[in-house]
Scaffold this active site. Structure first.
Site, PDB file in Angstrom:
ATOM      1  N   GLU A 287      -2.541  -8.496  -5.428  1.00  0.00           N
ATOM      2  CA  GLU A 287      -2.161  -9.245  -6.630  1.00  0.00           C
ATOM      3  C   GLU A 287      -0.742  -9.774  -6.547  1.00  0.00           C
ATOM      4  O   GLU A 287      -0.407 -10.760  -7.188  1.00  0.00           O
ATOM      5  CB  GLU A 287      -2.298  -8.352  -7.883  1.00  0.00           C
ATOM      6  CG  GLU A 287      -3.702  -8.335  -8.447  1.00  0.00           C
ATOM      7  CD  GLU A 287      -3.787  -7.714  -9.843  1.00  0.00           C
ATOM      8  OE1 GLU A 287      -2.776  -7.194 -10.352  1.00  0.00           O
ATOM      9  OE2 GLU A 287      -4.885  -7.726 -10.407  1.00  0.00           O
ATOM     10  N   HIS A 308     -16.325   4.263  13.369  1.00  0.00           N
ATOM     11  CA  HIS A 308     -17.740   4.160  13.736  1.00  0.00           C
ATOM     12  C   HIS A 308     -18.435   3.029  12.983  1.00  0.00           C
ATOM     13  O   HIS A 308     -19.655   2.938  12.999  1.00  0.00           O
ATOM     14  CB  HIS A 308     -18.436   5.507  13.483  1.00  0.00           C
ATOM     15  CG  HIS A 308     -17.828   6.603  14.302  1.00  0.00           C
ATOM     16  ND1 HIS A 308     -18.408   7.093  15.448  1.00  0.00           N
ATOM     17  CD2 HIS A 308     -16.649   7.264  14.162  1.00  0.00           C
ATOM     18  CE1 HIS A 308     -17.620   8.023  15.975  1.00  0.00           C
ATOM     19  NE2 HIS A 308     -16.547   8.146  15.216  1.00  0.00           N
ATOM     20  N   LYS A 422     -12.394 -14.535 -15.858  1.00  0.00           N
ATOM     21  CA  LYS A 422     -12.515 -14.127 -17.270  1.00  0.00           C
ATOM     22  C   LYS A 422     -12.912 -15.319 -18.129  1.00  0.00           C
ATOM     23  O   LYS A 422     -13.781 -15.215 -18.991  1.00  0.00           O
ATOM     24  CB  LYS A 422     -11.194 -13.548 -17.784  1.00  0.00           C
ATOM     25  CG  LYS A 422     -10.777 -12.255 -17.113  1.00  0.00           C
ATOM     26  CD  LYS A 422      -9.498 -11.725 -17.751  1.00  0.00           C
ATOM     27  CE  LYS A 422      -8.928 -10.578 -16.949  1.00  0.00           C
ATOM     28  NZ  LYS A 422      -7.598 -10.185 -17.387  1.00  0.00           N
TER      29      LYS A 422
HETATM   30  O1  PA5 Z   1      -1.756  -5.297 -12.295  1.00  0.00           O
HETATM   31  C1  PA5 Z   1      -2.230  -5.882 -13.262  1.00  0.00           C
HETATM   32  O2  PA5 Z   1      -1.517  -6.488 -14.052  1.00  0.00           O
HETATM   33  C2  PA5 Z   1      -3.712  -5.839 -13.572  1.00  0.00           C
HETATM   34  O3  PA5 Z   1      -4.455  -5.314 -12.558  1.00  0.00           O
HETATM   35  C3  PA5 Z   1      -3.936  -5.013 -14.809  1.00  0.00           C
HETATM   36  O4  PA5 Z   1      -3.402  -3.743 -14.591  1.00  0.00           O
HETATM   37  C4  PA5 Z   1      -5.391  -4.899 -15.164  1.00  0.00           C
HETATM   38  O5  PA5 Z   1      -5.955  -6.167 -15.262  1.00  0.00           O
HETATM   39  C5  PA5 Z   1      -5.575  -4.155 -16.467  1.00  0.00           C
HETATM   40  O6  PA5 Z   1      -4.893  -4.806 -17.494  1.00  0.00           O
HETATM   41  P1  PA5 Z   1      -4.592  -4.105 -18.867  1.00  0.00           P
HETATM   42  O7  PA5 Z   1      -3.761  -2.895 -18.625  1.00  0.00           O
HETATM   43  O8  PA5 Z   1      -3.887  -5.137 -19.673  1.00  0.00           O
HETATM   44  O9  PA5 Z   1      -5.934  -3.722 -19.475  1.00  0.00           O
END
Ligand code: PA5
Length: 434
Positions: A287, A308, A422
């Site tokens: 990310e 393996h 989303k």
């Molecule tokens: O690192 C990030 O920002 C995302 O992976 C969020 O942690 C994830 O989408 C969960 O979001 P939230 O804590 O708002 O539910």
């Protein structure tokens, strides 16, 4: 030995020129992280977080954990991405490999995870497991609006209220969310749940050392003070540029390899307990760096298991990969290969050797084979698996990620691409406004 050591010798050989050339870029990137002068600088709250965590917060988290431990046999941690992976990584790394085959002991609830998928079967099977059981919920969402945890929480809240009664349920639910925004904050305030705040300036994937990770880790019975102390040690040793800053060195080495055409980094462990640590790392780097059509693809394997399955590809597939191995120097217990009179399996040559010695020779043999096959190899050695080393390792990867992302030329602290699926899903589900 130190809690963590980094060895880049077997990677340097492949891209020494580029490594030497990126020193200035690394200094600039580290300065952006430390001084908050780069893109996304409103999300740098994790940089000094370990050393600035008040002892009172850790005491309060431990007190909440004790309440849940005393009253629950299962605690379900509801969250997705950065709101669950860190806790799962640490809890798995520190647990007995077979913990879930044992019944819970009084005061030692099993920590379960929900809200990180939308599987109907997973949901129903979790409900079945919790039928008639004493359970609690830690619901974690920074935005407070994420679909997966919201569905899971709606279902589990209803179940808990039915089983324990609404008044008792209130004390068995803890919400970790934004200080003032989002549906979860509104709900928690309305219902009167105990809450913890996710700091505004800490993004989900950098939040394991906030209550997001610390509460579920404490509930699982681990020492969060030692975890934070390990992170503080790494925070202090990675503030300044130089050879002693292993986060900077790792960031430089992976960027040098990337510039040399190595587009995929495989994080490798030789301990099954580190499987979820790999998952946490994949999110952190994926990310943070995968944007603007750039970024090393973070992959992960568990060895020797995956030797393996993926071993062939790594040895002889396209030469666009490098490996980073997390090696644990000392196992927690000692077991040796037994001698056998008949020796039908031919294993007596290793009789009396520790199983870990065999594992370490597999590790060394794999490193030699992969390096010979054109795969650069970095090694991170942990003295042993404990709260201190894991705290240091978490911070090491976070700091290196910030430096590395800036060296790559991206904003390491946003994730605009996550919204695309989303929007389509909401439209398909006919959510108002989409
Ligand atoms: O690192 C990030 O920002 C995302 O992976 C969020 O942690 C994830 O989408 C969960 O979001 P939230 O804590 O708002 O539910």
């Amino acid at each position: 030995m130190k809690a963590i050591e980094l060895n880049i010798e077997k990677a340097l050989y492949f891209a020494e020129g580029k490594f030497n050339d990126n020193k200035d870029a690394a200094v600039e990137a580290l300065t952006k992280v430390e001084e908050g002068t780069g893109a996304g600088n409103d999300f740098l709250g994790w940089v000094n977080l370990p050393s600035e965590t008040p002892a009172e917060l850790l005491d309060r988290i431990n007190a909440t954990a004790k309440r849940l431990q005393d009253n629950c046999d299962y605690v379900v941690c509801v969250g997705i991405g950065g709101s669950y992976l860190g806790a799962k990584a640490v809890n798995t790394a520190l647990a007995d490999n077979f913990e879930y085959y044992y019944a819970p002991n009084p005061g030692e609830p099993k920590v379960l995870y929900a809200g990180q998928n939308i599987s109907e079967d997973y949901t129903a099977e979790l409900e079945k497991l919790l039928d008639g059981k004493r359970f609690g919920i830690i619901v974690i969402s920074k935005s407070g609006t994420t679909t997966e945890p919201a569905i899971a929480f709606r279902i589990l809240k209803e179940k808990l209220e039915k089983q324990a009664g609404k008044t008792a349920a209130k004390d068995l639910i803890v919400a970790i969310t934004d200080a003032s925004k989002g549906a979860l904050r509104t709900l928690a305030d309305q219902e009167g749940y105990e809450t913890y705040v996710i700091p505004d300036n800490v993004g989900g994937r950098f939040s394991v050392l906030t209550p997001v990770g610390l509460l579920p880790i404490a509930v699982a019975g681990h020492d969060i003070k030692k975890l934070v102390a390990g992170a503080v040690e790494m925070e202090n040793s990675t503030k300044h540029s130089g050879d002693g800053n292993i986060a900077e060195t790792y960031a430089r080495m992976r960027n040098a390899l990337y510039a040399d055409g190595k587009k995929i980094e495989i994080l490798v462990n030789f301990e099954p307990k580190l499987h979820y640590f790999n998952e946490w790392w994949k999110q952190l780097y994926g990310e943070s760096e995968g944007k603007d059509h750039k970024g090393i693809f973070p992959a992960a394997v568990d060895f020797t298991t995956d030797l393996h399955s993926m071993g062939q590809w790594i040895q002889e597939g396209e030469r666009t990969i490098f490996e980073t191995v997390i090696s644990v120097a000392k196992p927690a217990v000692e077991r040796r290969v037994p001698s056998d009179e008949a020796n039908l399996d031919g294993l007596n040559y290793m009789a009396g050797k520790r199983i870990d010695e065999v594992n370490k020779m597999a590790e060394l043999g794999t490193q030699m084979a992969h390096v010979d096959g054109g795969v650069p190899n970095m090694r991170i050695v942990l003295d042993s698996l404990n709260e201190h080393t894991l705290g240091a390792l978490i911070y090491f990867f976070e700091k290196a990620c910030g430096i590395s992302g800036y060296m790559l030329g991206v904003n390491p602290f946003n994730q605009p691409g996550v919204e695309a699926y989303k929007k389509n899903m909401f439209k398909l589900l006919k959510k108002p406004g989409y």
